[in-house]
Every structure is written in C-alpha cells, then in structure tokens.
Design an enzyme around this catalytic site. Sequence first.
Site, PDB file in Angstrom:
ATOM      1  N   TYR A  82       0.851  -1.187   0.000  1.00 25.70           N
ATOM      2  CA  TYR A  82       0.000   0.000   0.000  1.00 25.70           C
ATOM      3  C   TYR A  82       0.888   1.239   0.000  1.00 25.70           C
ATOM      4  O   TYR A  82       1.800   1.365   0.833  1.00 25.70           O
ATOM      5  CB  TYR A  82      -0.894   0.009   1.244  1.00 25.70           C
ATOM      6  CG  TYR A  82      -1.833   1.192   1.308  1.00 25.70           C
ATOM      7  CD1 TYR A  82      -2.936   1.278   0.462  1.00 25.70           C
ATOM      8  CD2 TYR A  82      -1.627   2.231   2.220  1.00 25.70           C
ATOM      9  CE1 TYR A  82      -3.804   2.360   0.520  1.00 25.70           C
ATOM     10  CE2 TYR A  82      -2.500   3.316   2.291  1.00 25.70           C
ATOM     11  CZ  TYR A  82      -3.579   3.370   1.435  1.00 25.70           C
ATOM     12  OH  TYR A  82      -4.440   4.446   1.494  1.00 25.70           O
ATOM     13  N   ASP A 138       9.324   2.637   0.695  1.00 27.38           N
ATOM     14  CA  ASP A 138       8.216   3.346   1.324  1.00 27.38           C
ATOM     15  C   ASP A 138       8.260   2.996   2.805  1.00 27.38           C
ATOM     16  O   ASP A 138       7.782   1.949   3.233  1.00 27.38           O
ATOM     17  CB  ASP A 138       6.886   2.922   0.687  1.00 27.38           C
ATOM     18  CG  ASP A 138       5.708   3.641   1.330  1.00 27.38           C
ATOM     19  OD1 ASP A 138       5.888   4.248   2.397  1.00 27.38           O
ATOM     20  OD2 ASP A 138       4.603   3.584   0.751  1.00 27.38           O
ATOM     21  N   LYS A 160       3.726   8.853   9.225  1.00 31.38           N
ATOM     22  CA  LYS A 160       3.252   8.252  10.485  1.00 31.38           C
ATOM     23  C   LYS A 160       4.110   8.616  11.712  1.00 31.38           C
ATOM     24  O   LYS A 160       3.972   9.693  12.244  1.00 31.38           O
ATOM     25  CB  LYS A 160       3.114   6.739  10.324  1.00 31.38           C
ATOM     26  CG  LYS A 160       2.020   6.364   9.298  1.00 31.38           C
ATOM     27  CD  LYS A 160       1.580   4.938   9.446  1.00 31.38           C
ATOM     28  CE  LYS A 160       0.736   4.445   8.292  1.00 31.38           C
ATOM     29  NZ  LYS A 160      -0.696   4.450   8.488  1.00 31.38           N
TER      30      LYS A 160
HETATM   31  N1  PLP Z   1       2.688   4.094   2.457  1.00 30.49           N
HETATM   32  C1  PLP Z   1       2.476   3.163   3.398  1.00 30.49           C
HETATM   33  C2  PLP Z   1       3.439   2.019   3.523  1.00 30.49           C
HETATM   34  C3  PLP Z   1       1.371   3.247   4.241  1.00 30.49           C
HETATM   35  O1  PLP Z   1       1.159   2.298   5.164  1.00 30.49           O
HETATM   36  C4  PLP Z   1       0.512   4.361   4.108  1.00 30.49           C
HETATM   37  C5  PLP Z   1      -0.663   4.495   4.981  1.00 30.49           C
HETATM   38  O2  PLP Z   1      -1.037   3.633   5.733  1.00 30.49           O
HETATM   39  C6  PLP Z   1       0.765   5.311   3.111  1.00 30.49           C
HETATM   40  C7  PLP Z   1       1.874   5.151   2.307  1.00 30.49           C
HETATM   41  C8  PLP Z   1      -0.128   6.493   2.948  1.00 30.49           C
HETATM   42  O3  PLP Z   1       0.065   7.355   4.020  1.00 30.49           O
HETATM   43  P1  PLP Z   1      -1.082   8.376   4.451  1.00 30.49           P
HETATM   44  O4  PLP Z   1      -2.217   7.564   4.958  1.00 30.49           O
HETATM   45  O5  PLP Z   1      -0.418   9.235   5.491  1.00 30.49           O
HETATM   46  O6  PLP Z   1      -1.435   9.155   3.233  1.00 30.49           O
END
Ligand code: PLP
Length: 441
Positions: free
Chosen positions: A166, A263, A291
């Site tokens: 994700y 990521d 986060k």
């Molecule tokens: N990348 C990863 C690995 C994530 O777990 C998330 C959200 O859970 C995101 C990107 C997207 O982040 P946001 O919810 O702050 O837009």
Amino acid sequence: MKSPGIASLGFREAVQHFLETALLMDIPQSTRLYERACQSLATGVSSGIRRHATPSPMYYERADGPYFFDVDGHRFLDYTLAWGPLIVGSNHATLNARIAEQLSRGYTFGAQHRAEIEVAERLTQLVPGVEQVILSNSGTEAVQAALRLARASTGRAKFVKFEGHYHGWLNNVLVSYRPKASDPVETTPTCGGQPASEYADVISLPWNDLGALEQAFAKYPGEIAGVITEPILANSGSCLPEPGYLQGLVDLCRQHGAVSIFDEVITGFRIALGGAREYFGVQPDLSVYGKAIAGGFTLSAVGGKRAIFDVLRQGTTLHAGTYNGHPINLAAALATLEILSEPGTFARMHAHGQAIRAKLQSKSLATTGVGTIFSVHWGQKTPPKDYRATLQSDMASYTKFRLGMLEAGVLLLPDARWYVGAVHGEEQLAQVTSAIDKVLG
Ligand code: PLP
C-alpha cells in the site's frame, strides 16, 4: 445495523455474531453518533477503511499515554497507535509543551522558519545515507513526490510496485493491492474511479522474488523509472524480506538506471531510529517517511542523496504544498525524534512486541514482522512470505479474537497488525498478555 438470523449461521459465525451483538449493546453512544454522522458526513467516517469497523465505528473522547477512552465510558489499552503515528502515545508532556510553544509563535507562515532546517538536519543525522529531504504532509503525498523525482531524474515513465503493498490511495499506486488468490499477477485497480490510463505505466510484481524483478527489467529495457517497495510488507501480514532481497532490489535498480524507493511510512522511525536503512543495512536511492515521524501530527518526508534532488534545484520538476513545513507538525516531529533518540528506546519497544509475539506463539499462532510492527496469523503453519501467502490466514478467527480482546479492554486493528510504541511498558505488557490468556484460554 442488519445482521443475518442466528439460525442461518455456522458455529464460528454464531460466536462472532454473539460477540458483536454483545458489544454493540455496550457502545450505545458510539452507535448513535455513527448514525448521526451518516446523515451529514458521507459514509459516516473520514477514511474509507474505518467504514467497515466491527462491531461498529467507535467514537473516542480522549487519549492519554497508551489508553483510548470512548464515548461509552470504556478505557482501552491501545495497540493500534492510530495506525502507527502515536509511537510515543497521547498527551505526552514534551510534545504538548513544544506544540503549545509553537502555537503562541504562529500557526503557519507559508514561508521559511527555523524548524524546517532543524527537522531536515535531524533527519539527515538519524537516517543512514539520507543527505537531504523534502517535506510534505501525508504518506500518500510523499510517495507521489518520490515517484515524480524518480521519473524526472530518469526521464522514464514506468514504475514497479508489488502485490499487496500500500502506497496511499491515489490512482497510480492503489493497484494490485488486494487481488484474489485466483487472479493473475497484473496491475488491477482496487476501486471504482481508477481509469486504466492512470496506471498504464505501473508494472505489478510478486514481492520477495528477485527473478520477477529481473524479468521486468529485461522486458522493459530503459523504460523503468523506479521500483517502490515497503521494506517490511506491513500492509499485508507484516511479511519480512528474504535475506538479501532488499539489497538485490537496490542493486538491480542501479544496474538498470532506475531509482529504488523504500516506502518507510510504516517502518521509518519504527523498526529503528534510521528505519529500514538502519535495520537491514540497505540504502535505496529514496525513502519515504510519515506516520511515526511526528508522533501523531501530519508530517511526511522524502529523503535520499543530495544528487537525487538536483531535478528540483534545477527546476526541471516541482514539489509544492500550502502546508509543507507546517510549524506545528515540525515542532511535534522534533519532540518525537528527541524522545525516540533516548538510549534504549528501540530495544525496549522491540522487547515488548517480542514478548507479545511469544505469548501469541505459545497459543500455536504464527506471527510475522518485528517487535514494533507485527501481524498474527490463524491457520498458518509457517509465517507467510508474501501477499498471496497471507490469503491463507483465517481472518474470521482473528476477528473473533479481536472482538474478545476489545471486550477485555485491548484495542487492536482489524487487519491483525499490531503497533508497539515507546508508550507501552511493563504494566501494559501484563495487561495485554493476561487479556490474551483470557480470550484464547
Ligand atoms: N505508504 C504506506 C506504507 C502506508 O502504510 C501508508 C498508509 O497507511 C501510506 C503510504 C499512505 O500514508 P497516508 O495515509 O499518510 O497518506
């Protein structure tokens, strides 16, 4: 909320139904607020995934340390950490003081201020191989910035992502996210409103498979701008990378002139102060953070070697945002990073999570991940290694367990992922392990 007649349910579903119904009766204020919300707030919730919460979307009044207090008078020991950000808990004295101090000095400037430099310097000190950063507000945004940097600096359009990973909710990355076991491995949209033109340049591959990545580079020579991966597949069962996989991925990218992107929205400042770069000793070209970086405030960042940001300096591409470098978020980040930098913090957090995992494993359950982010699996003999393998996990049994834990006063995420933070101590460990004993017998 409509539910099927109990007579039509199997034993497992009947137990679940009983638990849900029992809990529903115990959260009348939440249930009422949700009904009211649905009148004016489309879907009743603010993020799609919260909509299907069981027993029902719940409402919270306040949070303190590792505890959430709901509107029906319950206190829950929290292992969701608001999906990750609350790594130092809520109502933390240092965070409160720094934020209050910044509040009195200005909400936002839309212009430069010292904390931008201080946060950027701190990030470059803490994360191995990160020489410069850019700042934004959400993980979703920062992922897009990283992909644009990769495309602008290579002059190529395609990028690789992996199944079950994700990277935010936007059209080009919300693909191959939850395919069924019977689906072929290909780039597929996750929801309506995702036209094929928006993910035409995305190549979706199975994870933990260097051969598949090698084949993609061979199939699209000189066309792949970047490869994006969660370093631990936290969003699908917390699967760990096979030894050498992450380094192999970075090496293949270098060999083919593509940009490697970790990521680290979940792993950053969570599995180590320097995230996956430190934990696995691998340095990709770019890393994305969110986060935990600001302890519950909306900061995200992209970091890498200085040269990768040349395209921004030269003006060949753009990164912008009204709220970028927001002073309140930066004050929260500086405080959070200071707390996380205290010696022994990560060892303590990992030990706490490993103790919970040991307790779950003593009940013959498989767990995957590390101490500070892990998942529990029912019905798996060996820990799953990629998204498809996680499809074998028995989520109905997990849901039953989660609802039992809720009754026992412990809040868990619906997808079997546990977040452990600096806010969890001995008292919480005793509470959670005795709740596990109670629920699993
Ligand atoms: N990348 C990863 C690995 C994530 O777990 C998330 C959200 O859970 C995101 C990107 C997207 O982040 P946001 O919810 O702050 O837009």
